[in-house]
Design a protein around this motif. Structure first.
Motif, PDB file in Angstrom:
ATOM      1  N   THR A  63       0.841  -1.192   0.000  1.00 20.80           N
ATOM      2  CA  THR A  63       0.000   0.000   0.000  1.00 20.80           C
ATOM      3  C   THR A  63       0.875   1.240   0.000  1.00 20.80           C
ATOM      4  O   THR A  63       1.726   1.412   0.873  1.00 20.80           O
ATOM      5  CB  THR A  63      -0.926   0.013   1.230  1.00 20.80           C
ATOM      6  N   ASN A  82      -0.924  -0.923  -4.344  1.00 26.87           N
ATOM      7  CA  ASN A  82      -2.227  -0.281  -4.186  1.00 26.87           C
ATOM      8  C   ASN A  82      -2.008   1.187  -3.839  1.00 26.87           C
ATOM      9  O   ASN A  82      -1.431   1.493  -2.795  1.00 26.87           O
ATOM     10  CB  ASN A  82      -3.025  -0.960  -3.067  1.00 26.87           C
ATOM     11  N   THR A  84      -3.576   4.429  -2.494  1.00 32.85           N
ATOM     12  CA  THR A  84      -4.794   4.667  -1.717  1.00 32.85           C
ATOM     13  C   THR A  84      -5.093   6.135  -1.452  1.00 32.85           C
ATOM     14  O   THR A  84      -6.178   6.447  -0.980  1.00 32.85           O
ATOM     15  CB  THR A  84      -4.727   3.918  -0.375  1.00 32.85           C
TER      16      THR A  84
END
Length: 98
Positions: A63, A82, A84
């Motif tokens: 992340t 990812n 975010t």
């Protein structure tokens, strides 16, 4: 200039028009992927130079929670990343290679 990080506080890439900057999550472009590091910054802002954030790691669910702004390049080379944060200020290109 390229730099890989294990843990970095604050970030800026290619602030001046005549400079290039690369921030690599784990290893720089062309190197074998390794475990991802950590970036401890609310945001990464590309300046007027040529800058890139390269995700070249072995993680299966990394992340990246820092907002990205400006006209640099995001390169996904290896691993699963990812994004975010709200990076609506990012106007550059995204390349997925792995």
């Amino acid at each position: 200039a390229a730099s890989a990080f294990g843990s970095v506080d604050g970030a800026a890439a290619a602030a001046a028009p005549s400079t290039d900057g690369e921030r690599a999550v784990s290893t720089v472009t062309g190197a074998a992927a390794a475990a991802a590091g950590a970036l401890n910054a609310a945001s990464v802002q590309f300046g007027q130079g040529a800058g890139a954030i390269n995700f070249n790691h072995t993680d299966t669910s990394y992340t990246f929670a820092s907002a990205i702004g400006g006209a640099g390049s995001i390169d996904q080379i290896a691993g699963t990343t990812n994004l975010t944060a709200n990076s609506s200020g990012f106007t550059g290109g995204t390349n997925v290679n792995g």
